[in-house]
Scaffold this motif. Structure first.
Motif, short mmCIF file in Angstrom:
data_model
loop_
_atom_site.label_atom_id
_atom_site.label_comp_id
_atom_site.label_asym_id
_atom_site.label_seq_id
_atom_site.Cartn_x
_atom_site.Cartn_y
_atom_site.Cartn_z
N TYR A 60 0.84 -1.20 0.00
CA TYR A 60 0.00 0.00 0.00
C TYR A 60 0.87 1.24 0.00
N LYS A 61 0.31 2.31 -0.50
CA LYS A 61 1.03 3.58 -0.60
C LYS A 61 0.76 4.41 0.65
N VAL A 62 1.81 4.93 1.24
CA VAL A 62 1.68 5.73 2.46
C VAL A 62 2.01 7.17 2.13
N LEU A 63 1.12 8.07 2.55
CA LEU A 63 1.31 9.50 2.30
C LEU A 63 1.45 10.23 3.63
N SER A 64 2.30 11.23 3.65
CA SER A 64 2.47 12.03 4.86
C SER A 64 1.45 13.15 4.89
N ASN A 65 0.94 13.41 6.08
CA ASN A 65 0.06 14.57 6.25
C ASN A 65 0.63 15.52 7.29
N SER A 66 1.96 15.51 7.47
CA SER A 66 2.58 16.36 8.48
C SER A 66 3.95 16.82 8.01
N ALA A 67 4.25 18.08 8.31
CA ALA A 67 5.59 18.62 8.00
C ALA A 67 6.67 17.94 8.83
N MET A 68 6.28 17.18 9.87
CA MET A 68 7.26 16.49 10.69
C MET A 68 7.92 15.33 9.95
N SER A 69 7.44 15.02 8.74
CA SER A 69 8.13 14.00 7.93
C SER A 69 9.56 14.44 7.63
N HIS A 70 9.80 15.75 7.58
CA HIS A 70 11.16 16.26 7.33
C HIS A 70 12.06 16.07 8.56
N PHE A 71 11.45 15.92 9.72
CA PHE A 71 12.19 15.62 10.95
C PHE A 71 12.44 14.12 11.05
N MET A 72 11.41 13.32 10.77
CA MET A 72 11.48 11.87 10.92
C MET A 72 12.38 11.21 9.88
N GLY A 73 12.26 11.63 8.61
CA GLY A 73 12.94 10.95 7.52
C GLY A 73 14.44 10.79 7.71
N PRO A 74 15.18 11.87 7.98
CA PRO A 74 16.64 11.72 8.17
C PRO A 74 17.01 10.85 9.35
N ILE A 75 16.19 10.83 10.39
CA ILE A 75 16.48 10.01 11.58
C ILE A 75 16.41 8.53 11.22
N VAL A 76 15.34 8.13 10.54
CA VAL A 76 15.17 6.72 10.18
C VAL A 76 16.24 6.32 9.16
N ASN A 77 16.49 7.18 8.18
CA ASN A 77 17.53 6.86 7.19
C ASN A 77 18.90 6.71 7.84
N ARG A 78 19.22 7.58 8.78
CA ARG A 78 20.54 7.52 9.44
C ARG A 78 20.67 6.22 10.24
N TYR A 79 19.59 5.84 10.93
CA TYR A 79 19.65 4.59 11.69
C TYR A 79 19.87 3.40 10.75
N CYS A 80 19.09 3.34 9.67
CA CYS A 80 19.19 2.21 8.73
C CYS A 80 20.59 2.12 8.13
N ASN A 81 21.09 3.24 7.65
CA ASN A 81 22.40 3.23 7.00
C ASN A 81 23.53 2.88 7.97
N THR A 82 23.39 3.35 9.20
CA THR A 82 24.46 3.16 10.18
C THR A 82 24.44 1.78 10.82
N TYR A 83 23.24 1.30 11.18
CA TYR A 83 23.16 0.08 11.99
C TYR A 83 22.57 -1.12 11.26
N LEU A 84 21.82 -0.90 10.20
CA LEU A 84 21.28 -2.03 9.43
C LEU A 84 22.02 -2.21 8.11
N ASN A 85 22.91 -1.25 7.80
CA ASN A 85 23.70 -1.29 6.57
C ASN A 85 22.85 -1.43 5.32
N LYS A 86 21.75 -0.68 5.32
CA LYS A 86 20.88 -0.69 4.16
C LYS A 86 20.04 0.58 4.16
#
Length: 199
Positions: A60-86
Motif C-alpha cells: 500500500y502507498k503511504v502519504l504524509s500529512n505532516s511537516a514532521m516528515s522532514h524531521f522523521m525521515g533523516p532520523i530513520v535513514n541515518r539509523y538504517c544506513n548506520t546500523y542495518l547497513n541498508k
C-alpha cells in the motif's frame, strides 16, 4: 539483530532543538485517541505517516500529512544506513505519541504488534521517564493467524523478556513481529516517543 538494539544520544543537536523548541512546546498539535490497543489505554498522537488499516499486507502507498516528515525521515535513514547497513525501502507508519500514566490496575499496556507482515520498529524517545515507561519485549512472535494483540485477560499467556528504559534521544530498534508494550507509569509523568515502522 539481537532481541533489540539501542543507541543512546542518537539525535543530533539540530534534532534536539526541534524536539525542545517545537515538539515540546505548548503550540504543538496533539490529537486525542481514545484507544490504542483498547480503550483502557488512551493517548495523544501526531500522525506523520498514517497506518493502513484496510490491508493485511505491505502493498500500500503511504502519504504524509505532516511537516514532521522532514524531521522523521533523516532520523530513520541515518539509523538504517548506520546500523542495518541498508537504505530504508518503505515507511509503513510514523507518528509522535504522547502518553500519560494510565489509572488502571494493569502493570503495562497490552502486548501487540503493529502489522502482520515483516517490518522493523524504530522508537526514538524524546524525553526521559524517571519511573516506569519502559518498552517491553515479550516472548511471543507473530505468525500465521495470531491476533495482533494480547488483551488484559490474556496476560498470563505472555512473558516480558526484554526491557528498555525511556531516555531522551535514545533509539531502539527491533523486529516488528515481536509483541511489545510499554510499562505503566505515574499519571503525573508523560512519555513522548517517535514511532516508525519500516522495511
Amino acid at each position: 539483530m539481537n532481541l533489540f538494539h539501542e543507541v543512546d544520544d542518537f539525535l543530533t543537536e539540530e534534532e534536539l532543538e526541534i524536539v525542545d523548541n517545537n515538539i515540546m512546546s505548548t503550540d504543538f498539535p496533539w490529537y486525542y485517541h481514545q484507544d490504542s490497543t483498547s480503550t483502557l489505554f488512551p493517548f495523544f498522537s501526531h500522525v506523520i505517516y498514517s497506518r493502513n488499516t484496510t490491508s493485511e499486507d505491505d502493498d500500500y502507498k503511504v502519504l504524509s500529512n505532516s511537516a514532521m516528515s522532514h524531521f522523521m525521515g533523516p532520523i530513520v535513514n541515518r539509523y538504517c544506513n548506520t546500523y542495518l547497513n541498508k537504505p530504508v525501502e518503505k515507511i509503513y507508519r510514523s507518528c509522535l505519541n504522547l502518553s500519560f500514566g494510565w489509572n488502571v490496575p494493569y502493570t503495562h499496556m497490552e502486548p501487540h504488534v503493529d502489522h502482520k507482515f515483516n517490518h522493523y520498529n524504530l522508537l526514538i524517545y524524546l524525553n526521559t521517564v524517571n519511573q516506569g515507561g519502559e518498552t517491553l519485549i515479550f516472548d511471543k512472535y507473530h505468525t500465521g493467524e495470531m491476533n495482533t494483540c494480547f488483551t488484559v485477560n490474556e496476560y498470563d499467556k505472555v512473558k516480558p523478556i526484554g526491557k528498555i528504559s525511556a531516555k531522551k534521544a535514545k533509539a531502539v530498534c527491533f523486529d516488528g513481529k515481536l509483541y511489545h508494550s510499554v510499562n505503566n507509569f505515574p499519571t503525573n509523568e508523560r512519555i513522548i516517543v517517535l514511532v516508525t515502522t519500516f522495511k
